[in-house]
Each structure stands twice: as structure tokens, then as C-alpha cells.
Design a protein around this motif. Structure first.
Motif, PDB file in Angstrom:
ATOM      1  N   ALA A 198       0.829  -1.204   0.000  1.00 30.23           N
ATOM      2  CA  ALA A 198       0.000   0.000   0.000  1.00 30.23           C
ATOM      3  C   ALA A 198       0.865   1.257   0.000  1.00 30.23           C
ATOM      4  N   VAL A 199       0.343   2.295  -0.624  1.00 26.94           N
ATOM      5  CA  VAL A 199       1.034   3.579  -0.708  1.00 26.94           C
ATOM      6  C   VAL A 199       0.355   4.539   0.260  1.00 26.94           C
ATOM      7  N   SER A 200       1.134   5.124   1.146  1.00 29.78           N
ATOM      8  CA  SER A 200       0.571   6.055   2.120  1.00 29.78           C
ATOM      9  C   SER A 200       0.262   7.389   1.446  1.00 29.78           C
ATOM     10  N   PRO A 201      -0.675   8.143   2.003  1.00 29.01           N
ATOM     11  CA  PRO A 201      -0.951   9.487   1.469  1.00 29.01           C
ATOM     12  C   PRO A 201       0.310  10.365   1.475  1.00 29.01           C
ATOM     13  N   ALA A 202       1.158  10.218   2.478  1.00 31.14           N
ATOM     14  CA  ALA A 202       2.390  11.011   2.545  1.00 31.14           C
ATOM     15  C   ALA A 202       3.343  10.646   1.409  1.00 31.14           C
ATOM     16  N   ASP A 203       3.449   9.353   1.091  1.00 27.45           N
ATOM     17  CA  ASP A 203       4.325   8.930  -0.012  1.00 27.45           C
ATOM     18  C   ASP A 203       3.799   9.440  -1.355  1.00 27.45           C
ATOM     19  N   LEU A 204       2.488   9.407  -1.522  1.00 30.04           N
ATOM     20  CA  LEU A 204       1.887   9.914  -2.755  1.00 30.04           C
ATOM     21  C   LEU A 204       2.137  11.412  -2.884  1.00 30.04           C
ATOM     22  N   GLU A 205       1.923  12.154  -1.803  1.00 29.25           N
ATOM     23  CA  GLU A 205       2.140  13.601  -1.832  1.00 29.25           C
ATOM     24  C   GLU A 205       3.603  13.930  -2.129  1.00 29.25           C
ATOM     25  N   ALA A 265       2.790  19.755 -15.650  1.00 30.88           N
ATOM     26  CA  ALA A 265       1.767  18.947 -16.316  1.00 30.88           C
ATOM     27  C   ALA A 265       0.679  18.643 -15.292  1.00 30.88           C
ATOM     28  N   GLU A 266      -0.468  18.233 -15.785  1.00 27.00           N
ATOM     29  CA  GLU A 266      -1.507  17.771 -14.879  1.00 27.00           C
ATOM     30  C   GLU A 266      -1.107  16.376 -14.393  1.00 27.00           C
ATOM     31  N   LEU A 267      -0.781  16.268 -13.113  1.00 27.92           N
ATOM     32  CA  LEU A 267      -0.391  14.989 -12.535  1.00 27.92           C
ATOM     33  C   LEU A 267      -1.602  14.329 -11.904  1.00 27.92           C
ATOM     34  N   THR A 268      -1.862  13.104 -12.327  1.00 27.36           N
ATOM     35  CA  THR A 268      -2.960  12.326 -11.775  1.00 27.36           C
ATOM     36  C   THR A 268      -2.419  10.967 -11.372  1.00 27.36           C
ATOM     37  N   HIS A 269      -3.232  10.205 -10.668  1.00 25.24           N
ATOM     38  CA  HIS A 269      -2.792   8.891 -10.195  1.00 25.24           C
ATOM     39  C   HIS A 269      -4.010   7.992 -10.037  1.00 25.24           C
ATOM     40  N   ARG A 270      -3.722   6.696 -10.058  1.00 27.53           N
ATOM     41  CA  ARG A 270      -4.776   5.728  -9.771  1.00 27.53           C
ATOM     42  C   ARG A 270      -4.149   4.478  -9.179  1.00 27.53           C
ATOM     43  N   ALA A 271      -4.948   3.752  -8.448  1.00 27.46           N
ATOM     44  CA  ALA A 271      -4.484   2.533  -7.801  1.00 27.46           C
ATOM     45  C   ALA A 271      -4.319   1.417  -8.821  1.00 27.46           C
ATOM     46  N   MET A 272      -3.273   0.622  -8.629  1.00 24.89           N
ATOM     47  CA  MET A 272      -3.085  -0.560  -9.457  1.00 24.89           C
ATOM     48  C   MET A 272      -2.132  -1.510  -8.738  1.00 24.89           C
ATOM     49  N   MET A 273      -2.545  -2.741  -8.581  1.00 26.45           N
ATOM     50  CA  MET A 273      -1.733  -3.807  -7.973  1.00 26.45           C
ATOM     51  C   MET A 273      -1.105  -3.380  -6.645  1.00 26.45           C
ATOM     52  N   GLY A 274      -1.853  -2.662  -5.831  1.00 25.29           N
ATOM     53  CA  GLY A 274      -1.361  -2.272  -4.524  1.00 25.29           C
ATOM     54  C   GLY A 274      -0.516  -1.018  -4.522  1.00 25.29           C
ATOM     55  N   GLY A 275      -0.151  -0.524  -5.692  1.00 25.97           N
ATOM     56  CA  GLY A 275       0.636   0.705  -5.784  1.00 25.97           C
ATOM     57  C   GLY A 275      -0.207   1.824  -6.358  1.00 25.97           C
ATOM     58  N   ARG A 276       0.445   2.879  -6.786  1.00 25.52           N
ATOM     59  CA  ARG A 276      -0.215   4.004  -7.447  1.00 25.52           C
ATOM     60  C   ARG A 276       0.514   4.282  -8.746  1.00 25.52           C
ATOM     61  N   MET A 277      -0.220   4.350  -9.821  1.00 25.44           N
ATOM     62  CA  MET A 277       0.339   4.686 -11.121  1.00 25.44           C
ATOM     63  C   MET A 277       0.255   6.195 -11.285  1.00 25.44           C
ATOM     64  N   LEU A 278       1.335   6.826 -11.780  1.00 26.20           N
ATOM     65  CA  LEU A 278       1.378   8.276 -11.956  1.00 26.20           C
ATOM     66  C   LEU A 278       1.314   8.633 -13.434  1.00 26.20           C
ATOM     67  N   TYR A 279       0.519   9.647 -13.741  1.00 28.25           N
ATOM     68  CA  TYR A 279       0.308  10.094 -15.113  1.00 28.25           C
ATOM     69  C   TYR A 279       0.602  11.592 -15.210  1.00 28.25           C
ATOM     70  N   ALA A 280       1.188  12.007 -16.318  1.00 28.90           N
ATOM     71  CA  ALA A 280       1.377  13.421 -16.639  1.00 28.90           C
ATOM     72  C   ALA A 280       0.562  13.697 -17.894  1.00 28.90           C
ATOM     73  N   ASN A 281      -0.416  14.564 -17.765  1.00 33.53           N
ATOM     74  CA  ASN A 281      -1.331  14.852 -18.883  1.00 33.53           C
ATOM     75  C   ASN A 281      -1.892  13.575 -19.497  1.00 33.53           C
ATOM     76  N   GLY A 282      -2.215  12.617 -18.635  1.00 32.13           N
ATOM     77  CA  GLY A 282      -2.834  11.377 -19.078  1.00 32.13           C
ATOM     78  C   GLY A 282      -1.893  10.281 -19.524  1.00 32.13           C
ATOM     79  N   GLN A 283      -0.591  10.559 -19.554  1.00 31.57           N
ATOM     80  CA  GLN A 283       0.385   9.559 -20.005  1.00 31.57           C
ATOM     81  C   GLN A 283       1.083   8.929 -18.798  1.00 31.57           C
ATOM     82  N   LEU A 284       1.018   7.613 -18.708  1.00 32.92           N
ATOM     83  CA  LEU A 284       1.676   6.881 -17.631  1.00 32.92           C
ATOM     84  C   LEU A 284       3.188   7.062 -17.736  1.00 32.92           C
ATOM     85  N   PHE A 285       3.820   7.431 -16.614  1.00 32.70           N
ATOM     86  CA  PHE A 285       5.272   7.575 -16.630  1.00 32.70           C
ATOM     87  C   PHE A 285       5.957   6.985 -15.411  1.00 32.70           C
TER      88      PHE A 285
END
Length: 109
Positions: A2-9, A20-40
Motif C-alpha cells: 500500500a502507498v501512504s498518502p504522505a508517499d503519494l504527496e 503537467a496535470e499529474l494524476t494517479h490511480r491505484a493498481m496492484m497495490g501501488g499508485r500509477m502516476l500520469y502526466a497529462n494522461g500519459q503513464l510515466f
């Protein structure tokens, strides 16, 4: 993993310089990070931030001291290398360097 809110921040702060617009979503217990919709990148729980990389970028990251993320399959403990590489240690304390690596990951697509 699991990813803590502090680690995500902290990760979002590290990559704020991407402008860029940074977004994230949960996947396999982690968080995937996107810049303008592109996974990086991904935050892999206590394994930290890893950039999506293969080929020359993966080689450059390895040369800079990054480690490839290896997932252990729970059913049989088989270790499976994934296409994600840790940030070099120097980039963890240097947002400009972290963003340079992230830009390279975005270019590599």
C-alpha cells in the motif's frame, strides 16, 4: 504494498516541475502516476518511486544506479522483472533531476 498518502504527496511534489496535470490511480497495490494522461511512473509501496522504462532509458537508469522493480508472484514466489526502474538516489533529493528523468520516461512513452 500500500502507498501512504504522505508517499503519494511526496512523489507528486517531486514531479511538480513537470508543469503537467499529474494524476494517479491505484493498481496492484501501488499508485500509477500520469502526466497529462500519459503513464510515466509508479509508486510501489515501500519500494518507492519507479519510472516506466525499457531499452536505452532503462540502460541509462541502470548506469545511474537505478534498480529494476522485481515483482514476486504470491502463488509460487516466482520473481518477475517489470518495466519499472527506481529513480537514482541523487534524484530523490533533487526535483530538477527527478523531472529530467521523468521527462525522458515521457518521451520514451
Amino acid at each position: 504494498m500500500a502507498v501512504s498518502p504522505a508517499d503519494l504527496e511526496a512523489a507528486l511534489d517531486l514531479f511538480a516541475g513537470l508543469n503537467a496535470e499529474l494524476t494517479h490511480r491505484a493498481m496492484m497495490g501501488g499508485r500509477m502516476l500520469y502526466a497529462n494522461g500519459q503513464l510515466f511512473a509508479a509508486i510501489m509501496g515501500d519500494e518507492g518511486v519507479h519510472l516506466r522504462a525499457k531499452g536505452p532509458l532503462a540502460e541509462d537508469l541502470a548506469a545511474a544506479g537505478a534498480r529494476q522493480f522485481v515483482w514476486t508472484r504470491p502463488s509460487d514466489q516466482r520473481r518477475m522483472p517489470m518495466g519499472y526502474w527506481s529513480l537514482p538516489l541523487s534524484a530523490l533529493d533533487d526535483p530538477e533531476e527527478a523531472c529530467d528523468w521523468a521527462k525522458a520516461a515521457l518521451r520514451a512513452g
